[in-house]
Structures are given as C-alpha cells and as structure tokens.
Design an enzyme around this catalytic site. Structure first.
Site: not given
Ligand SMILES: [Zn+2]
Ligand SMILES: [Zn+2]
Length: 289
Positions: A138-140
């Site tokens: 999951h890429c912020v």
C-alpha cells in the site's frame, strides 16, 4: 493501539503526501526553470550555452510530463479486486462443495474479512480494507494499493521521478556551489536563493531514498516477486513464478516494446497476457515442464 484507526490514518496521510509531491514539483520548477535556466537561455550571449539551457528545459518538461502522467494513472487505476464471479467459478471447476465459507478451496487462501477466496498472489490490504490482486504494497504517496493492474505504472512513476530528481541535482549543482562561494555578494533575489537551496536539498533527499527503492524493485521485477512475497519464498530454491529475467519483465511491462516506457498497455497484451489482469499467473512448470 487501535490498528484500524492507524490504517485509516495512513489514508489521510496520503493526501498530505500528494500536497508534498506538488510542493516539491513547484519548488523544483521554480529553481530549475524560472530562476536558473530560462534566464540563461534568454540572456546568454553564448550560442552553445543557450542551446544547453534549452536542452535542459526540454528534458525537464519531458520528464515532468511523463512522471505526472504515470503518477495520475497509478493513482486512478484500480490495482485489481477479487471479481464477484471468481468464487462461483472456482467452486464449479474444483467441485469444491463450498457450502462452508471457510473451506473447500484447495491450496488457495481465504480472506475471512472480505469473505472471499483469494486468487494466487492476492493479499488483503488493511488500509484499503479489501483483497488486492497481486498486491505489492500500500503506497501512501499514491493513496492507493500497488497491485497487478498498476504495478507497471508505479514502476514508471518511480523511474521518471528518479531521472527528474537526478536531473534537478545535476543542473542546480553549479548554482548551489556558487551560492556558497559568493554568499555575501550574490545578485539573485532572496526568493530565488531560498527556492534554489530548498529544491537542491529536497531533490537530494528524494534521489537517495528513491535509489534504494529503485534497486529493490529492479531485483523484485527480475525475479517476478512482489514485496509481500519476499517473506513467503522461505528459502525456495527457485521461486515458482520466476520465468527468467526477460519473461518476468514482460509479465509486468507487456510484450510490445513501444509501450514499455508509457503508462499504457497494448490491446494485444491485454487480450493475451493473463498476468496483467491479476487472476492467473504462469509458473515455471507451465513453460518448462
Ligand atoms: Zn480481504
Ligand atoms: Zn491498500
């Protein structure tokens, strides 16, 4: 600590990250184009120097367009979710007798939170609160998961951002050195100097952290492994999805060379390559029985 709250917090952080990206782009644009190389292009008496300035401005804009394009496509492309029909088809194919939610799915996993079967390489994301196909992480920075359908676009975003930040450092370096050399008698305005120093320091910080990330993803790409699967390989002699470097690359980037550097796939690749859809992946035993 409430994990659910922490994960929702990461989502909010993502919007802050987007603002930060926009801020870094704006400061770099000001430092590189507006206050340094455009004035040189306009005012320089030397032809060669003007030509160099023009080249830098063109390459800067080209990389900026490519990185923003890849970024937006990564943000707005669904990484892939488990389709509604998947569970029913699977039940039919395996004659799995799955009246019991928890069982009957052979070697495939089951997600108790989403109450669905997990296709191969699929994982549950606790930030998105759903199962994501071939989840990488999951890429912020993109407020989205990176998975089967947007991994290529994410890698291109990484690639172009790395090149752009490298370019920024190289073309700002002479002014940066001059700034320290002539700190007292410089002629630039305080605003220009502030943007120069800020852009240089930010780009340097970015390029160093991106370098680690780029090296890591090149190694993952060349072995057809996701960030999640690194922990699953458990000393396997050769990873079952490792088809050899060239095929591993094609599994993510497609077979059409003209599309490799664009955040797009050809229709041929979308029609013929199952891996791009995230539900089925060829293994070594398929190509090399
Ligand atoms: Zn799930
Ligand atoms: Zn996610």
């Amino acid at each position: 600590m409430n994990l659910f709250r922490f994960c929702s917090g990461l989502k909010v952080l993502g919007y802050f990250m987007i603002l930060l990206v926009a801020g870094v782009v704006a400061v770099s644009y000001h430092a590189v184009v507006v206050s340094t190389w455009w004035p040189i292009f306009i005012e320089s008496g030397h032809r060669a120097y003007s030509a160099l300035a023009l080249l830098i401005i063109v390459v800067f804009h080209f990389l900026l367009i490519m990185l923003l394009w890849s970024y937006l496509i990564t943000v707005f492309t669904d990484p892939g979710s488990v389709p509604e029909h998947f569970r029913r088809e699977l039940g039919d194919n395996l004659e799995a007798g799955n009246s019991n939610d928890q069982g009957g799915f052979g070697s495939l996993g089951y997600c108790p939170k989403c109450r669905n079967v997990k296709p191969p390489r699929c994982h549950h994301c606790s930030v998105c609160q759903r199962c994501v196909l071939k989840m990488d992480h999951h890429c912020v920075w993109i407020v989205n998961c990176v998975g089967a359908r947007n991994y290529k676009f994410f890698l291109l975003f990484l690639f172009y951002t790395f090149l752009e930040t490298m370019l920024d450092i190289v073309v700002l370096l002479p002014s940066f050195i001059k700034f320290f050399g002539q700190a007292i008698k410089h002629s630039s305005s305080p605003g220009n100097l502030a943007s120069l120093v800020l852009a240089f320091v930010l780009n340097l910080a970015f390029v160093l952290s991106l370098l680690c990330f780029v090296v890591m993803h090149i190694s993952l790409l060349s072995s057809n492994t996701t960030s999640v699967e690194v922990h699953e390989k458990n000393g396997e002699v050769r990873w079952k999805y490792d088809l050899g470097k060239k095929k591993n690359f094609e599994q993510v980037f497609g077979k059409k060379k003209v599309f490799w550097l664009l955040p797009l796939y050809s229709k041929d690749d979308l029609d013929n390559m199952t891996s791009l859809h995230g539900l089925e992946f060829p293994t070594r035993s398929d190509i090399d029985p």
